[in-house]
Design a protein around this motif. Structure first.
Motif, PDB file in Angstrom:
ATOM      1  N   ILE A 172       0.912  -1.048  -0.079  1.00 53.76           N
ATOM      2  CA  ILE A 172      -0.160  -0.015  -0.058  1.00 53.76           C
ATOM      3  C   ILE A 172       0.945   1.302   0.091  1.00 53.76           C
ATOM      4  N   PRO A 173       0.510   2.333  -0.756  1.00 55.24           N
ATOM      5  CA  PRO A 173       1.561   3.560  -0.713  1.00 55.24           C
ATOM      6  C   PRO A 173       1.727   4.147   0.455  1.00 55.24           C
ATOM      7  N   ASN A 174       2.602   4.255   1.016  1.00 58.99           N
ATOM      8  CA  ASN A 174       2.789   5.226   2.164  1.00 58.99           C
ATOM      9  C   ASN A 174       2.071   6.281   2.401  1.00 58.99           C
ATOM     10  N   VAL A 175       1.834   7.050   1.123  1.00 54.21           N
ATOM     11  CA  VAL A 175       1.301   8.293   1.476  1.00 54.21           C
ATOM     12  C   VAL A 175      -0.139   8.267   1.955  1.00 54.21           C
ATOM     13  N   THR A 188      -7.230   8.659  -6.519  1.00 58.47           N
ATOM     14  CA  THR A 188      -7.215  10.021  -6.947  1.00 58.47           C
ATOM     15  C   THR A 188      -7.200  10.949  -5.811  1.00 58.47           C
ATOM     16  N   GLU A 189      -7.615  10.874  -4.581  1.00 56.56           N
ATOM     17  CA  GLU A 189      -7.508  11.846  -3.536  1.00 56.56           C
ATOM     18  C   GLU A 189      -5.878  11.889  -3.136  1.00 56.56           C
ATOM     19  N   ALA A 190      -5.494  10.724  -3.081  1.00 58.05           N
ATOM     20  CA  ALA A 190      -3.861  10.466  -2.635  1.00 58.05           C
ATOM     21  C   ALA A 190      -2.927  10.942  -3.543  1.00 58.05           C
ATOM     22  N   THR A 191      -3.318  11.081  -4.804  1.00 55.04           N
ATOM     23  CA  THR A 191      -2.180  11.282  -5.811  1.00 55.04           C
ATOM     24  C   THR A 191      -1.602  12.730  -5.479  1.00 55.04           C
ATOM     25  N   ILE A 234      -9.148  -1.058   8.080  1.00 51.19           N
ATOM     26  CA  ILE A 234     -10.187  -1.791   7.172  1.00 51.19           C
ATOM     27  C   ILE A 234      -9.378  -1.738   5.577  1.00 51.19           C
ATOM     28  N   LEU A 235      -9.052  -0.682   5.260  1.00 58.47           N
ATOM     29  CA  LEU A 235      -8.423  -0.444   3.993  1.00 58.47           C
ATOM     30  C   LEU A 235      -7.124  -1.517   3.782  1.00 58.47           C
ATOM     31  N   LEU A 236      -6.443  -1.712   4.767  1.00 54.96           N
ATOM     32  CA  LEU A 236      -5.384  -2.824   4.699  1.00 54.96           C
ATOM     33  C   LEU A 236      -5.837  -4.153   4.484  1.00 54.96           C
ATOM     34  N   HIS A 237      -6.832  -4.346   5.318  1.00 55.89           N
ATOM     35  CA  HIS A 237      -7.523  -5.833   5.000  1.00 55.89           C
ATOM     36  C   HIS A 237      -8.007  -5.654   3.476  1.00 55.89           C
ATOM     37  N   LEU A 238      -8.906  -4.889   3.113  1.00 58.15           N
ATOM     38  CA  LEU A 238      -9.376  -4.776   1.886  1.00 58.15           C
ATOM     39  C   LEU A 238      -8.180  -4.965   0.637  1.00 58.15           C
ATOM     40  N   ALA A 239      -7.065  -4.208   0.859  1.00 58.11           N
ATOM     41  CA  ALA A 239      -6.047  -4.280   0.017  1.00 58.11           C
ATOM     42  C   ALA A 239      -5.315  -5.771  -0.004  1.00 58.11           C
ATOM     43  N   SER A 240      -5.393  -6.154   1.275  1.00 56.79           N
ATOM     44  CA  SER A 240      -4.727  -7.503   1.470  1.00 56.79           C
ATOM     45  C   SER A 240      -5.345  -8.836   0.358  1.00 56.79           C
ATOM     46  N   TYR A 241      -6.599  -8.304   0.020  1.00 55.36           N
ATOM     47  CA  TYR A 241      -7.576  -9.326  -0.886  1.00 55.36           C
ATOM     48  C   TYR A 241      -7.293  -9.054  -2.305  1.00 55.36           C
ATOM     49  N   TRP A 242      -6.778  -7.699  -2.703  1.00 58.50           N
ATOM     50  CA  TRP A 242      -6.669  -7.181  -4.020  1.00 58.50           C
ATOM     51  C   TRP A 242      -5.255  -7.703  -4.726  1.00 58.50           C
ATOM     52  N   PRO A 265      31.132  15.470  -4.394  1.00 60.38           N
ATOM     53  CA  PRO A 265      30.676  14.895  -5.366  1.00 60.38           C
ATOM     54  C   PRO A 265      29.185  14.595  -5.241  1.00 60.38           C
ATOM     55  N   LYS A 266      28.268  14.832  -5.990  1.00 59.44           N
ATOM     56  CA  LYS A 266      26.883  14.680  -5.856  1.00 59.44           C
ATOM     57  C   LYS A 266      26.422  13.377  -5.128  1.00 59.44           C
ATOM     58  N   LEU A 267      25.435  13.559  -4.278  1.00 57.78           N
ATOM     59  CA  LEU A 267      24.773  12.074  -3.637  1.00 57.78           C
ATOM     60  C   LEU A 267      23.412  11.983  -4.358  1.00 57.78           C
ATOM     61  N   ARG A 268      23.188  10.964  -4.669  1.00 59.51           N
ATOM     62  CA  ARG A 268      21.689  10.709  -5.178  1.00 59.51           C
ATOM     63  C   ARG A 268      21.057  10.176  -4.172  1.00 59.51           C
ATOM     64  N   VAL A 269      19.603  10.576  -3.729  1.00 57.79           N
ATOM     65  CA  VAL A 269      18.875   9.834  -2.795  1.00 57.79           C
ATOM     66  C   VAL A 269      17.885   9.048  -3.446  1.00 57.79           C
ATOM     67  N   VAL A 270      17.824   7.868  -3.092  1.00 62.99           N
ATOM     68  CA  VAL A 270      17.151   6.949  -3.704  1.00 62.99           C
ATOM     69  C   VAL A 270      15.950   6.797  -2.821  1.00 62.99           C
ATOM     70  N   PRO A 271      14.739   6.883  -3.514  1.00 65.56           N
ATOM     71  CA  PRO A 271      13.537   6.511  -2.917  1.00 65.56           C
ATOM     72  C   PRO A 271      13.648   5.287  -2.070  1.00 65.56           C
ATOM     73  N   LYS A 272      13.198   5.135  -0.677  1.00 65.39           N
ATOM     74  CA  LYS A 272      13.055   4.145   0.095  1.00 65.39           C
ATOM     75  C   LYS A 272      11.880   3.423  -0.311  1.00 65.39           C
ATOM     76  N   THR A 273      11.951   2.154  -0.599  1.00 67.07           N
ATOM     77  CA  THR A 273      10.774   1.062  -0.996  1.00 67.07           C
ATOM     78  C   THR A 273      10.676   0.237   0.022  1.00 67.07           C
ATOM     79  N   THR A 274       9.080  -0.025   0.068  1.00 68.63           N
ATOM     80  CA  THR A 274       8.970  -1.073   1.088  1.00 68.63           C
ATOM     81  C   THR A 274       8.047  -2.087   0.475  1.00 68.63           C
TER      82      THR A 274
END
Length: 162
Positions: free
Chosen positions: A32-35, A122-125, A52-60, A152-161
């Motif tokens: 599920i997206p962190n946002v 749509t609302e979370a986007t 509830i959303l987590l449970h619904l998403a667990s079946y998707w 030197p430049k450091l690149r921030v790599v988005p943390k994934t879960t």
């Protein structure tokens, strides 16, 4: 290209196995997206709604195969009454975050509802776009600070879960 994506997915899965252990992931996991939970108040959600959303998403499992767990199953899992789940789902539906699709079988009755998340997405986007911009600004500030110091430049790599 497909091989590279498979290798990337395998790498992420192995990384998550290091965090959560293989037996826990083998028992099932949900993405599920962190946002959505980070901005739950702005979305008009509370902890029970998120649960509830987590449970619904667990079946998707697939985009075109909408989840359809029963309210009693969700209620039993989170220690609430089925009527509470029904009210919360109705409230999220009235708020446009989820859509409940009834499944009726003529001569038999009702089957568990299908749940669709287009409204929530749509609302979370906009919150996701805001977070991405914040990340880019942070990265630009770090790059600017590093270039002033001649580093030197450091690149921030988005943390994934995943």
């Amino acid at each position: 290209m497909a091989k590279q994506k498979t290798e990337q997915n395998t790498k992420h899965l192995r990384e998550n196995e290091k965090k959560w252990t293989k037996p826990l992931l083998d028992a099932g996991w949900t993405m599920i997206p962190n946002v959505i939970f980070e901005r739950q108040q702005a979305l008009g959600l509370d902890a029970i709604d998120i649960n509830i959303l987590l449970h619904l998403a667990s079946y998707w499992w697939k985009a075109g195969d909408l989840p359809h767990p029963g309210k009693k199953r969700i209620a039993d899992a989170i220690g609430r009454e089925p009527r509470t789940i029904q009210r919360r789902i109705a409230r999220m539906e009235a708020g446009g975050l989820i859509r409940r699709i009834e499944r009726r079988v003529p001569g038999v009755g009702s089957k568990t509802n299908l749940y669709e998340f287009t409204g929530l997405i749509t609302e979370a986007t906009p919150f996701a776009a805001e977070k991405i911009q914040e990340r880019k600004a942070l990265e630009a500030a770090r790059d600017a600070k590093a270039s002033k110091k001649g580093k030197p430049k450091l690149r921030v790599v988005p943390k994934t879960t995943d």
